[in-house]
Design a protein around this motif. Structure first.
Motif, short mmCIF file in Angstrom:
data_model
loop_
_atom_site.label_atom_id
_atom_site.label_comp_id
_atom_site.label_asym_id
_atom_site.label_seq_id
_atom_site.Cartn_x
_atom_site.Cartn_y
_atom_site.Cartn_z
N ALA A 4 0.82 -1.21 0.00
CA ALA A 4 0.00 0.00 0.00
C ALA A 4 0.85 1.26 0.00
O ALA A 4 0.46 2.27 -0.57
N ALA A 30 -8.24 -6.34 6.32
CA ALA A 30 -9.50 -6.05 5.61
C ALA A 30 -9.48 -6.86 4.32
O ALA A 30 -8.47 -6.88 3.62
N GLY A 38 -6.16 -4.53 3.08
CA GLY A 38 -5.81 -3.56 4.10
C GLY A 38 -5.33 -4.25 5.36
O GLY A 38 -5.66 -5.41 5.61
N MET A 56 -4.36 0.71 3.20
CA MET A 56 -5.28 0.07 2.25
C MET A 56 -4.67 0.15 0.86
O MET A 56 -4.08 1.18 0.50
N ARG A 61 -9.54 1.54 -1.66
CA ARG A 61 -9.79 2.74 -0.86
C ARG A 61 -11.17 3.33 -1.13
O ARG A 61 -11.81 3.02 -2.12
N GLY A 65 -12.93 0.61 4.47
CA GLY A 65 -12.04 -0.40 5.05
C GLY A 65 -11.17 0.11 6.17
O GLY A 65 -11.02 -0.54 7.20
N GLN A 66 -10.57 1.28 5.99
CA GLN A 66 -9.71 1.80 7.04
C GLN A 66 -10.52 2.13 8.29
O GLN A 66 -10.09 1.85 9.42
#
Length: 126
Positions: A4, A30, A38, A56, A61, A65-66
Motif C-alpha cells: 500500500a 481487511a 488492508g 489500504m 480505498r 475499510g480503514q
C-alpha cells in the motif's frame, strides 16, 4: 502494508510478520473479494493501545475499510481493558487532505500534538 505504501516487500515482510502471535500484538486485515487489501496492527499493554501500520491498497480505498480496521482495533482495545488509544498519521499541509487523519477524527480520535518527521540519510545532503 508494504504494498500500500510502495515499500519493498522483501525488506519489510519478515519484520511485519514477526509481531503476529506475540503477546500484546494484534494484527488485523481487511478483505475484499477474498483478497487482503488492508491491514492494521495494534499493540496493547496495561491500559493503553497503540494503533499503527494502517494501510489500504489503492483499488480498495474509499470503501470504509480503514474505518472498519480502526473500529475493530478500538473494540479489541476496549475488550482488553485499554482506556487510552493512540494513533498517528501525517499532518495536513496547506491545500492537502489526509484521509487517514479524517478517518481517525471521525471515529473519535483527537489531535494531541504534531511532531516533525526526520529523514535519515546515509550521506550528507549537499
Amino acid at each position: 502494508m508494504t504494498r500500500a505504501f510502495g515499500m519493498p516487500e522483501e525488506h519489510y515482510a519478515q519484520m511485519t510478520a514477526a509481531s503476529a502471535g506475540r503477546p500484546g500484538w494484534h494484527p488485523f486485515a481487511a478483505l475484499l473479494d477474498g483478497e487482503i487489501v488492508g491491514t492494521g496492527t495494534m499493540h496493547a499493554g496495561d491500559d493503553a493501545a497503540q494503533f499503527f501500520a494502517g494501510a489500504m491498497l489503492p483499488h480498495a480505498r474509499k470503501r470504509g475499510g480503514q474505518t472498519a480496521l480502526l473500529a475493530a482495533r478500538a473494540l479489541r482495545a476496549r475488550d482488553l481493558g485499554c482506556r487510552v488509544l493512540v494513533a498517528e498519521t501525517g499532518a495536513e499541509a496547506p491545500g492537502t487532505r489526509n484521509s487517514s487523519l479524517h478517518n481517525m477524527l471521525r471515529i473519535g480520535f483527537q489531535v494531541a500534538y504534531e511532531r516533525r518527521n526526520w529523514v535519515w540519510r546515509s550521506s550528507p545532503v549537499a
